[in-house]
Design a protein around this motif. Structure first.
Motif, PDB file in Angstrom:
ATOM      1  N   ILE A  65       0.860  -1.182   0.000  1.00 28.00           N
ATOM      2  CA  ILE A  65       0.000   0.000   0.000  1.00 28.00           C
ATOM      3  C   ILE A  65       0.894   1.228   0.000  1.00 28.00           C
ATOM      4  N   GLU A  66       0.323   2.356  -0.429  1.00 27.03           N
ATOM      5  CA  GLU A  66       1.089   3.590  -0.469  1.00 27.03           C
ATOM      6  C   GLU A  66       1.219   4.183   0.933  1.00 27.03           C
ATOM      7  N   ARG A  68       1.157   7.197   1.788  1.00 26.01           N
ATOM      8  CA  ARG A  68       0.214   8.289   2.032  1.00 26.01           C
ATOM      9  C   ARG A  68      -1.164   7.800   2.473  1.00 26.01           C
ATOM     10  N   SER A  69      -1.423   6.481   2.306  1.00 24.93           N
ATOM     11  CA  SER A  69      -2.718   5.949   2.743  1.00 24.93           C
ATOM     12  C   SER A  69      -2.755   5.635   4.229  1.00 24.93           C
ATOM     13  N   ARG A  75      -6.847   4.867  12.622  1.00 28.43           N
ATOM     14  CA  ARG A  75      -8.072   4.718  11.850  1.00 28.43           C
ATOM     15  C   ARG A  75      -8.866   3.540  12.398  1.00 28.43           C
ATOM     16  N   LYS A  80     -12.810   4.509   5.370  1.00 29.00           N
ATOM     17  CA  LYS A  80     -11.637   5.256   4.934  1.00 29.00           C
ATOM     18  C   LYS A  80     -10.409   4.383   4.726  1.00 29.00           C
ATOM     19  N   LEU A  81     -10.567   3.055   4.748  1.00 30.46           N
ATOM     20  CA  LEU A  81      -9.438   2.161   4.540  1.00 30.46           C
ATOM     21  C   LEU A  81      -8.992   2.202   3.076  1.00 30.46           C
ATOM     22  N   PRO A  82      -7.686   2.001   2.792  1.00 27.18           N
ATOM     23  CA  PRO A  82      -7.233   1.850   1.407  1.00 27.18           C
ATOM     24  C   PRO A  82      -7.941   0.653   0.759  1.00 27.18           C
ATOM     25  N   ARG A  83      -8.009   0.664  -0.578  1.00 28.66           N
ATOM     26  CA  ARG A  83      -8.763  -0.357  -1.294  1.00 28.66           C
ATOM     27  C   ARG A  83      -8.334  -1.778  -0.949  1.00 28.66           C
ATOM     28  N   ARG A  86      -9.820  -2.563   2.369  1.00 26.30           N
ATOM     29  CA  ARG A  86     -11.281  -2.720   2.336  1.00 26.30           C
ATOM     30  C   ARG A  86     -11.661  -4.090   1.790  1.00 26.30           C
ATOM     31  N   GLN A  99      -6.137   0.649  12.089  1.00 26.69           N
ATOM     32  CA  GLN A  99      -4.944   0.878  11.275  1.00 26.69           C
ATOM     33  C   GLN A  99      -4.110   1.929  11.993  1.00 26.69           C
ATOM     34  N   GLU A 113      -2.156  -3.285  10.972  1.00 24.03           N
ATOM     35  CA  GLU A 113      -3.586  -3.367  10.681  1.00 24.03           C
ATOM     36  C   GLU A 113      -4.189  -4.574  11.400  1.00 24.03           C
TER      37      GLU A 113
END
Length: 890
Positions: A65-66, A68-69, A75, A80-83, A86, A99, A113
């Motif tokens: 994952i990036e 920036r995510s 979290r 609002k989780l990265p794809r 999710r 997260q 996570e």
């Protein structure tokens, strides 16, 4: 970094992260845990994955994952989780998610996570996740390659970080020694603990020359302790040990709880970073040791409470003497780390007999009999516990030395089992020679045997009833069958005793079908005209067959006013085609099924030659015919059903049981303190359930008396475990949090995590100094205490607060005042002012009048007088109540 590798037992980053995610998954009860670390391009790659599903784990391993995510904070929501996350959340049907960023000096270098399907994560589990994120950052630093662009981290700083991250470990002393020796390069590291009696105990040691170090370290430790300097460095001359070097002694904490000593072959640079960093390191070591000791103490208290609840729960669930004893000996064996023990019970002839044992053969009963004599004392009023550390040489056991040698006993511990004044038996533990009891173990054993004695007494009472009713013989042969019958009888009797007659009919047929394994049952009772038995309740096991089977069983059975009925004899009628036709139209529809191999039977409900009804059983499955065992069980249930389960007798038995259970959770004695009288009364309601009122006393170390009085929501057997929890929360927290506001805040967090949904506990906590009369009190949703000072009118102490178990993070206010000589503090549950007579409350005005009228009485008599005044007003109590009176002597 070598320190991390040695202390964790792994040798690369992935292995270290795998150990972290496995541990956090277990502690947080998570379905999925992923640890990610930044790669050279700045993306976050999954290095370690824990998942209950192998396919999910395979999918996420190495996923990216990036950076920036990753959130700046934490979290906790799905949207609002990265794809990729999710998608993983959908795969595991996640309800709770976390997260968290992994930071190194403010920079995000990874993420952690967590997901699970059952519920959201609670605050404690969030704290665990934060600690795990810190461990990931520490592991990344420790395993960073030598070509890192950053400067190498300070070994002592890393060691301090490791201690902070692992401060929750209960083995902190060993961890301190290993980390300090590795981080400083010392030849030896010693961790000392200061006992309350002034003794110095060596808690841990590490390093290549650790075993020889204590011979030269103790004198240096005493000199350093006298100097009161935080770090003392001595140069050692060659002495008896042959050592030449430098010894650094670090003071741990203020006041000091111990010391850390480091032995160097060569003196460290006085101006170098090593010595300058030792002072900070010592502070972190002290914190780690204190956290470790605190966790160990809480773990012990929790385990003790769990042991007591296990025995209470087993006694409630089984009402079986054998099951209760098996549970008790296994829990004692586990908690005391011993292999050999036994429970001996006094039989009706006052002889001791073995009821349960582990790893014992031979004449150990003779040893138990002697331990019983010693525990009772000459006047049969001994302290209840006897400990013999050397069984072969102790003169107290000289008369049974031959048995000791044959059984191979080294030491012996005997604890009396008493319920009130009644001697139940003895718990005997046979440990290794020299074994003693810690204060915690002593208190645990005494609390445990108190619960065990009550459980044994209740189980014996239950089994006596079983024998008298003829069910005990069947219980020995078919324990599972009897347990099934008891459940059925309980459900049926409960439905009748609660007065729900129509509903009780439905309970009867449903219980018969479920517990006896038949396909359908119908209950018929006489019509008001007396000319037929009409169906009043029918239950069919399979929903798809319910409608047609109900139609078949819905016909009335005619009764002839002149011809004797086939049901009057009370004998079971097993149906075949011929018998069903002879009985008439109600049973004729069963003939086609009987011809195909189905089975059916009619159980008459008869008393005093009067037909009270019939119970018809039907089994459609030819592989599960209605046989003699099923009919016997049905008769045993049908008889009590016909007579409403002998309502008065069973109500009395249940009342005795609930009162015994209630009394086992209340103090058996009251404290006796100079200058203070204490009185207490518990009055049960006329309901046949365990009430929720509980109170207890505890003398604090500073001489004050702590008093707690509360009310657990609900009634009945289910509330007993919550009452036990409330009692042991008080016992485990009051010494650590003696002030009322602090105690209730800590208790609220414990109760919040343990009590069932929608339940809560109101609690009043009070401390009083018997010498000065200084009183402090706080309330969690409970009625405030009423105070009566000499020459004044009664008035409440205004204290407010939210009940325990409703919401976390609560704070409570403490009310303080001084009880003058002759003054009275009255604590009570809401059952006292809310007692009713024809809708009118007893109320505070009547309570104040009664308090003034009886104020000159001693505390116990005053408590009894208040309860009696309430009874004289309300008659039978609709709710249980508890009263505690504190009276300062003039």
């Amino acid at each position: 970094m070598v320190v991390a590798r040695d202390s964790t037992g792994v040798n690369d980053l992935d292995a270290a992260l795998t150990a972290i995610v496995d541990r956090v998954a277990e502690l947080a009860n998570a379905d999925l845990v992923v640890a990610r670390v930044a790669d050279e391009s700045g993306g976050l790659v999954a290095h370690a994955v824990y998942a209950r599903s192998e396919s999910v784990r395979a999918e996420l391993e190495g996923s990216r994952i990036e950076a920036r995510s990753v959130p700046a904070g934490e979290r906790t929501t799905l949207d609002k989780l990265p794809r990729p996350l999710r998608h993983a959340a959908e795969r595991v049907a996640a309800v709770g998610v976390l997260q968290l960023p992994v930071r190194d000096k403010g920079t995000v270098v990874g993420s952690l996570e967590l997901m699970r399907s059952r519920s959201e994560f609670d605050p404690l589990q969030l704290t665990l996740a934060r600690a795990a994120a810190e461990e990931i950052a520490l592991a990344r630093r420790a395993f960073a390659g030598g070509d890192s662009a950053r400067a190498a981290p300070d070994p002592i700083e890393l060691a301090g970080d490791a201690l902070a991250a692992g401060a929750a470990d209960t083995r902190a002393a060993d961890q301190v020694a290993a980390l300090a020796a590795e981080a400083t390069g010392a030849a030896a590291c010693l961790v000392w603990r200061y006992e309350e009696d002034g003794e110095h105990v060596l808690a841990a040691l590490a390093g290549p020359e650790a075993t020889a170090a204590p011979t030269i370290a103790l004198e240096a430790l005493q000199r350093a302790q006298a100097s009161r300097e935080p770090v003392v460095v001595e140069t050692l001359d060659q002495d008896r040990s042959g050592r030449i070097g430098t010894l650094a002694t670090l003071r741990l904490g203020e006041p000091p709880l111990g010391a850390l000593q480091l032995l160097f072959d060569q003196a460290p640079d006085a101006d170098g970073p090593l010595l300058s960093g030792l002072g900070t390191f010592a502070v972190r070591v002290a914190h780690a040791l204190r956290a470790s000791e605190h966790r160990r103490s809480l773990a012990a208290d929790l385990e003790h409470t769990r042991a007591l609840l296990t025995i209470v729960g087993q006694a409630i669930a089984e009402l079986s003497l054998a099951h209760t004893l098996e549970t008790a000996v296994d829990r004692v064996r586990e908690l005391l780390a011993v292999d050999r023990l036994a429970v001996y019970l006094v039989d009706e002839g006052e002889r001791l007999e073995t009821a349960a044992e582990r790893e014992l053969t031979g004449p150990h009963l003779r040893i138990g009999e002697r331990l019983l004599e010693l525990a009772l004392g000459p006047a049969r009023g001994g302290r209840g516990l006897v400990l013999v550390t050397d069984a072969l040489r102790d003169p107290q056991l000289a008369g049974v030395r031959d048995a000791i040698e044959e059984v191979g006993i080294e030491a012996a511990l005997g604890v009396l089992l008493r319920s009130g004044e009644q001697l139940i038996g003895l718990l005997a533990v046979y440990p290794q020679s020299g074994r003693t009891l810690t204060e915690s173990e002593d208190s645990l054993l005494r609390a445990l045997v108190a619960q065990l004695a009550v459980a044994v007494q209740n189980a014996r009472l239950h089994e006596r009833v079983e024998r008298e009713s003829g069910e005990a013989a069947r219980a020995r042969d078919e324990q599972a069958e009897v347990s099934r019958r008891l459940r059925a009888l309980y459900e049926i009797s409960r439905s009748f005793t609660e007065g729900l007659v129509d509903g009780a009919f439905d309970v009867v047929v449903k219980t018969i079908v479920n517990e006896l394994g038949v396909d359908a049952a119908v209950l018929r009772i006489p019509h008001e005209r007396g000319d037929a038995l009409v169906p009043v309740a029918t239950h069919v096991r399979e929903e798809r067959l319910a409608e047609p089977v109900r139609r078949i069983l819905s016909l009335a059975q005619p009764l002839s006013p002149v011809r004797p009925s086939a049901f009057r004899s009370g004998k079971v009628i097993v149906l075949d085609a011929k018998t069903a036709a002879a009985l008439g139209p109600a049973h004729a529809p069963l003939i086609p099924f009987l011809d195909q191999g189905s089975t059916a039977a009619v159980i008459p409900l008869v008393a005093h030659d009067r037909i009270l009804g019939t119970m018809t059983l039907l089994s459609l499955d030819v592989e599960r015919p209605i046989g003699p065992e099923t009919l016997e069980a049905a008769v045993s249930i049908a008889g009590p059903t016909a007579l409403a389960l002998d309502n008065a007798r069973l109500q009395q038995q249940r009342k005795q049981f609930t009162e015994t259970m209630q009394s086992s959770l209340l103090p058996r004695t009251q404290p006796h303190l100079p200058g203070l009288q204490v009185g207490a009364v518990y009055a049960p309601s006329t309901r046949l359930e365990v009430g929720g009122d509980v109170y207890d006393f505890l003398e604090l170390a500073d001489g004050r008396l702590a008093v707690v009085l509360g009310d657990v929501t609900g009634h009945g057997i289910d509330v007993a475990a919550d009452m036990a929890m409330a009692k042991f929360v008080f016992r485990s927290l009051a010494r650590e949090h003696p002030e009322p506001d602090d105690f209730l805040a800590a208790a609220n967090e414990v109760v919040l995590g343990e009590i069932g949904a929608g339940k809560f506990i109101t609690l009043l906590y009070l401390t009083i100094d018997p010498e000065t009369g200084e009183l402090a009190c706080a309330s969690a949703g409970h009625p405030p205490p009423r105070l009566l000072q000499p020459g004044a009118a009664p008035e409440p102490l205004p204290v407010l607060g939210l009940a325990l178990g409703v919401e976390g993070g609560q704070s409570y206010e403490t009310g303080r005042l001084r009880l003058e000589p002759g003054a009275i503090a009255l604590l009570y549950t809401d059952g006292l002012p809310e007692a009713r007579r024809e809708g009118e409350l007893y109320g505070e005005n009547r309570l104040n009048a009664a308090l003034l009228a009886h104020a000159e009485l001693p505390a116990q008599e005053l408590a009894e007088a208040l309860v009696e005044d309430c009874r004289s007003f309300a008659g039978e109590l609709g709710d249980d109540l508890a009263v505690v009176v504190l009276k300062r002597l003039a």
